[in-house]
Design an enzyme around this catalytic site. Sequence first.
Site, PDB file in Angstrom:
ATOM      1  N   LYS A   1       9.325   3.207  10.996  1.00  0.00           N
ATOM      2  CA  LYS A   1       9.353   1.742  11.046  1.00  0.00           C
ATOM      3  C   LYS A   1      10.014   1.153   9.807  1.00  0.00           C
ATOM      4  CE  LYS A   1       5.397  -0.507  10.528  1.00  0.00           C
ATOM      5  NZ  LYS A   1       5.518  -1.475   9.424  1.00  0.00           N
TER       6      LYS A   1
ATOM      7  N   LEU B   1      -0.682   4.481   0.863  1.00  0.00           N
ATOM      8  CA  LEU B   1      -1.675   5.441   1.341  1.00  0.00           C
ATOM      9  C   LEU B   1      -1.044   6.416   2.324  1.00  0.00           C
ATOM     10  CD1 LEU B   1      -4.585   2.936   2.062  1.00  0.00           C
ATOM     11  CD2 LEU B   1      -4.167   4.227  -0.053  1.00  0.00           C
ATOM     12  N   ARG B   2      -1.343   7.680   2.154  1.00  0.00           N
ATOM     13  CA  ARG B   2      -0.870   8.702   3.083  1.00  0.00           C
ATOM     14  C   ARG B   2      -1.980   9.035   4.071  1.00  0.00           C
ATOM     15  NH1 ARG B   2       0.218  13.416  -0.828  1.00  0.00           N
ATOM     16  NH2 ARG B   2      -1.658  12.459  -1.736  1.00  0.00           N
TER      17      ARG B   2
ATOM     18  N   LYS C   1       8.125  -1.037  -1.817  1.00  0.00           N
ATOM     19  CA  LYS C   1       7.521  -0.275  -0.716  1.00  0.00           C
ATOM     20  C   LYS C   1       8.600   0.292   0.201  1.00  0.00           C
ATOM     21  CE  LYS C   1       4.783   1.507   2.281  1.00  0.00           C
ATOM     22  NZ  LYS C   1       3.697   0.833   2.981  1.00  0.00           N
TER      23      LYS C   1
ATOM     24  N   CYS D   1       4.838   4.806   9.331  1.00  0.00           N
ATOM     25  CA  CYS D   1       5.496   4.193   8.170  1.00  0.00           C
ATOM     26  C   CYS D   1       6.981   4.517   8.074  1.00  0.00           C
ATOM     27  CB  CYS D   1       4.785   4.619   6.882  1.00  0.00           C
ATOM     28  SG  CYS D   1       3.122   3.947   6.732  1.00  0.00           S
TER      29      CYS D   1
ATOM     30  N   GLU E   1       0.845  -1.202   0.000  1.00  0.00           N
ATOM     31  CA  GLU E   1       0.000   0.000   0.000  1.00  0.00           C
ATOM     32  C   GLU E   1       0.876   1.246   0.000  1.00  0.00           C
ATOM     33  OE1 GLU E   1      -0.304   2.240   2.636  1.00  0.00           O
ATOM     34  OE2 GLU E   1       0.998   1.197   4.060  1.00  0.00           O
TER      35      GLU E   1
ATOM     36  N   LYS F   1       1.279  14.582  11.749  1.00  0.00           N
ATOM     37  CA  LYS F   1       1.032  15.410  10.568  1.00  0.00           C
ATOM     38  C   LYS F   1      -0.408  15.895  10.637  1.00  0.00           C
ATOM     39  CE  LYS F   1       0.150  13.497   6.569  1.00  0.00           C
ATOM     40  NZ  LYS F   1       0.222  12.711   5.316  1.00  0.00           N
TER      41      LYS F   1
ATOM     42  N   ASN G   1       9.552   4.453   0.632  1.00  0.00           N
ATOM     43  CA  ASN G   1       9.489   5.196   1.890  1.00  0.00           C
ATOM     44  C   ASN G   1      10.858   5.666   2.350  1.00  0.00           C
ATOM     45  OD1 ASN G   1       6.742   5.108   2.063  1.00  0.00           O
ATOM     46  ND2 ASN G   1       6.639   3.609   3.702  1.00  0.00           N
TER      47      ASN G   1
END
Length: 463
Positions: free
Chosen positions: A262, A152-153, A203, A259, A150, A319, A207
């Site tokens: 980690k 997704l933000r 992924k 995210c 994924e 955020k 990130n």
Amino acid sequence: MSRICVIGAGYVGLVTSVCLAELGHDVICLDIDAAKIASLRAGVVPFHEPGLPELLARVRDAGRINFSTSYDEAAPGAEFVFIAVNTPAGAEGQADLMAVRGAVRELARVMSPGAVIINKSTVPIGTGDLVSWLVGRTTDTPFAVVSNPEFLREGCAVADFRNPDRIVLGSTDRTAAERVAALYGTLDCPVLITDIRTAEMIKYASNAFLATRISFVNEIATVCERLGADIKEVARGMGYDRRIGSHFLDAGIGWGGSCFPKDVRALIHMAAASGAHPQLLRAVVDINRDQRLAVVQKLQAMLGSLEDCTITLLGLSFKPNTDDLRNAPAVELVDFLRHEGCRIRGYDPVAMEGARTAMPSLELCPDPYTATTGADAVVLVTEWDEFRDLDLPRLRGLMRTPVFVDGRNVFEPADMRAHGFLYAGMGRGEPAVRPPGEARIVPTEQGTPSTSDSLAIVGARTN
């Protein structure tokens, strides 16, 4: 349309469930947390995500989504099963796959022949192979495994699902991967089909690169501060270069959330365990930690000793548009400031309830102005739109000492100084430390000053 089971009703699992239901699929979302499932059955989303409660209500009314705590109820008959459970970080940064293992064992017991198992959780490289092995040793039922990371933000997850940059699928079974791609058939974006390990790595690499951009611009901001350059203009000039672009070039207090911290630590662990030497990734983490420390150093430079000072934090979530406090800069700041002997107040538009548990030493206030009354300094931690519209003269008048550290560079230094604040941004061209020989300000004994002229000047700095 397809019958889908999603295991995990957390952030990724719930957004995936609701958005797949919006695409017309028949979805059942499974979680072992009975209280969470009861909440969702009542239409209540257990976390803050703009647009998700309204979308959940629509797909519930259309009868396209249900919730369950039972594998025996949710998994049989499902053509596709998404695994979207939590994979928290261990002490050395390694991902904890306990929940994945548990979900796979339960699933293998009851799944239908030909089911496609889809790893949606962010998992270490090689987890797809582990899932195949765990299922294969439990059942002779035919199945396929696909990795579908994924992207997704938090704060705009529904929009990200509806308008993805790409869909990544990894499998040894291309037909299975193409079947999963068909689930997203109405979405207009590139679809990349690879082997499982490559999909899993995409992924982590994505990130890690975004975290690296933020740490890079934050390091440049520190240099700008020393040399008298303005990082906002520097970043704007960089962003016009098509090879660089403007995204993730906002200097500030650093990245957080569930995210980036980690995933970067997990990638460092995997790289080191495999014999690689992830020096750059380690530096990315170090720079991010230093950004929190830089805020404390700015406060010390502007106030001197922080003992018995009252410091107000505006924004507690990591955020805007989320109530997520995982790895939030505010959590670290509270810990740092507590050890400096400060009294710490805080306010956030949506994260107050979680903050009671995550930051028990923080005094929570109902609004920004209550939080700043009598404060020696304000630190803007999270750039909520509410803070962009603050009544600055009112805020200034409420403070005991008008020190303002802008951890997100929301305001312009000249404007803040015109309002009477002693302002420090992140890399805005002027260091927070005053030049040798300049006096340090303290509040007058007469009470709250109304202008900077009413501050008593005491003690010249000699450093």
